[in-house]
Design an enzyme around this catalytic site. Structure first.
Site, PDB file in Angstrom:
ATOM      1  CE  LYS A 121      -4.239  -1.846   1.770  1.00 18.28           C
ATOM      2  NZ  LYS A 121      -4.005  -3.433   1.867  1.00 18.28           N
TER       3      LYS A 121
HETATM    4  C1  LIG Z   1      -4.615  -4.414   1.151  1.00 17.97           C
HETATM    5  C2  LIG Z   1      -3.930  -5.701   1.338  1.00 17.97           C
HETATM    6  C3  LIG Z   1      -4.140  -6.770   0.302  1.00 17.97           C
HETATM    7  C4  LIG Z   1      -5.482  -6.779  -0.748  1.00 17.97           C
HETATM    8  O1  LIG Z   1      -5.390  -5.704  -1.733  1.00 17.97           O
HETATM    9  P1  LIG Z   1      -6.524  -5.240  -2.245  1.00 17.97           P
HETATM   10  O2  LIG Z   1      -6.124  -4.296  -3.206  1.00 17.97           O
HETATM   11  O3  LIG Z   1      -7.885  -4.864  -1.622  1.00 17.97           O
HETATM   12  O4  LIG Z   1      -6.964  -6.235  -3.383  1.00 17.97           O
HETATM   13  C5  LIG Z   1      -3.545  -7.954   0.198  1.00 17.97           C
HETATM   14  N1  LIG Z   1      -2.445  -8.104   1.044  1.00 17.97           N
HETATM   15  C6  LIG Z   1      -2.163  -6.954   1.836  1.00 17.97           C
HETATM   16  C7  LIG Z   1      -0.972  -7.597   3.016  1.00 17.97           C
HETATM   17  C8  LIG Z   1      -2.826  -5.867   1.935  1.00 17.97           C
HETATM   18  O5  LIG Z   1      -2.358  -5.153   3.017  1.00 17.97           O
END
Ligand SMILES: *Cc1c(COP(=O)(O)O)cnc(C)c1O
Length: 469
Positions: free
Chosen positions: A112
């Site tokens: 993220k």
């Molecule tokens: C947010 C997150 C996901 C999922 O991502 P999306 O964009 O909601 O599909 C997967 N793994 C981790 C570690 C995350 O923080």
């Protein structure tokens, strides 16, 4: 570049306005009106570029008209300069033609950061130009909150309030949020669960009068800029593996369909991607759609991969829009049905179209732990539980052994010690250098009752760099 709503009834916006928007006024999500498309020659010419320069090539068409080239280049250099690995998103080989793309070298150790480090800088740039300030209110069960706070901590024009369920996030995740101090940073622990937090955010968007005219901005993956930033690393990985002359497959641990939707866009922009694997945990609404054309809402099942514990997938509507020939009225109708019945399916031909590219698998906790142990024994690479789900699904769903298969490693294993312990892997988990003293740092956080008015009053009293709005 102009952006339009997936429900067809909201005004088109430019990049700047889409950055500051939440949902479109018709309840839809913004998508580019025309996706840029690159030729194979053009993509090939980017081979060897540093990550931030590649990012400029890929994202430039999305921001033209809003951000001058020189400024955008500088923003990207600053953004990806904070990552701890010089390759920013390094690839690691697990097995013959099998790879993981490590997306956890940013400040909060999850993918993220790629989007939220950029989002914070873009917001501050655009707001400074306009002479405006905004307030961000976001709900988190873990990764989003810390990445958003890290992304906004140096913003002059943003006050950020992150709600997390009191005593229900892991200690690492809580400390990654509460140990960051700044008069524009506000951690609120709500005496409730994650859904209560999310509900408060939704209600606050619906009626913003408590903000006395200050604009509220979304930081969850409905924000277009987050999706945009995630397109880049698909290009980056493919270029390392012989693309675009050769196609590549990706497996993506998915909850809200944001990260994998970025891969889908990369393909539509001209990158040869032969397969995208939707890898879910027990919360498998996306797998049920991809395997059987049933997008049905279920109850929430807490898992060892909490960042994918969702009941509905907020970006799925963006795919539905394309599957329906970008017909906003058809999407609005479908979403209305889904809202009232909790169920949705599409016409056969549309589903078959989706299946040409996407495969899927739902992976339970037991298999997740097994995969962590297996991969560690075989390769020495310690996977976090989300990534392990991606690797297992990649192996089960792979269509070709001669096409490189890349699983996105979405988080560093140190963020999810419970799963790693359950896997029985005898490796001590160590925090990376910049977080080594995380457990000694002082924390700052306000605990509030599960009460919308109390939360909004708090925001009103602190929303201007700690002072009243
Ligand atoms: C947010 C997150 C996901 C999922 O991502 P999306 O964009 O909601 O599909 C997967 N793994 C981790 C570690 C995350 O923080």
């Amino acid at each position: 570049m102009r952006y339009i709503s997936t429900r067809g009834q909201a005004p088109a916006l430019n990049f700047e306005d889409v950055l500051l928007a939440g949902l479109a006024t018709d309840g839809g999500l913004y998508v580019p009106e025309n996706l840029p498309r690159f030729t194979v020659e053009e993509i090939a010419s980017w081979s060897g570029l540093p990550y931030h320069e590649l990012a400029f090539k890929v994202m430039r068409p999305f921001v033209t008209g809003s951000i001058p080239d020189a400024d955008f280049k500088q923003i990207l250099e600053d953004t990806y300069g904070v990552f701890a690995h010089s390759a920013v998103a390094p690839l690691r080989q697990l097995n013959g033609n099998e790879w993981v793309l490590e997306l956890f070298h940013g400040p909060t150790l999850a993918f993220k950061d790629f989007a939220l480090q950029l989002l914070g800088r873009l917001l501050d740039y655009v707001l400074a130009k306009r002479g405006e300030r905004v307030v961000i209110i976001g709900a988190t069960s873990g990764d989003t909150g810390s990445a958003a706070i890290e992304g906004c901590r140096r913003c002059d024009n943003v006050d950020i309030f992150i709600l997390h369920p009191h005593n229900r996030v892991s200690e690492v995740q809580r400390r990654q949020m509460t140990t960051i101090f700044g008069d524009n940073i506000h951690n609120i622990a709500i005496e409730g669960n994650f859904d209560d937090c999310q509900e408060m955010v939704k209600d606050s968007f619906a009626d913003q009068s408590f903000l006395k005219g200050t604009r509220l901005v979304a930081v969850n993956s409905i924000n277009w800029a987050r999706i945009m930033a995630q397109i880049v690393y698909y290009f980056h990985a493919a270029l390392q593996l012989g693309g675009p002359a050769r196609s590549v497959a990706f497996s993506v641990p998915t909850g809200n369909f944001g990260d994998i939707f970025a891969g889908y866009l990369a393909r539509n922009m001209g990158l040869p991607i032969s397969q995208l694997v939707v890898a879910t945990n027990r919360n498998d609404i996306l797998h049920r759609f991809m395997s059987g054309n049933r997008y049905d809402k279920d109850t929430l099942h807490p898992s060892l991969s909490p960042s994918m514990d969702i009941m509905v997938s907020s970006n799925f509507e963006r795919l539905l829009f394309d599957l329906h020939g970008r017909n906003g009225a058809a999407v609005a109708e479908l979403m209305k049905t889904f809202k009232s019945s909790g169920k949705l399916s599409v016409e056969d031909e549309r589903w078959t179209e989706a299946r040409k590219l996407f495969d899927s698998l739902a992976v339970g906790d037991e298999q997740t732990c097994k995969t962590i142990a297996e991969v560690f024994t075989a390769t020495g690479e310690l996977l976090d539980p989300h990534t392990a789900i991606g690797v297992y699904a990649a192996r089960e769903c792979r269509r070709s052994l001669s096409t490189p298969m890349v699983t996105l490693a979405t988080a560093h294993p140190v963020k999810f010690p419970e799963a790693v312990e359950k896997a029985g892997v005898g490796k001590a988990l160590e925090l990376p250098a910049h977080l080594a003293d995380l457990f000694e740092r002082p924390e700052r956080c306000t605990v509030l009752a599960n009460d919308l008015k109390a939360m909004q009053t708090f925001v009103g009293e602190h929303g201007n760099r700690g002072k009243p709005l």
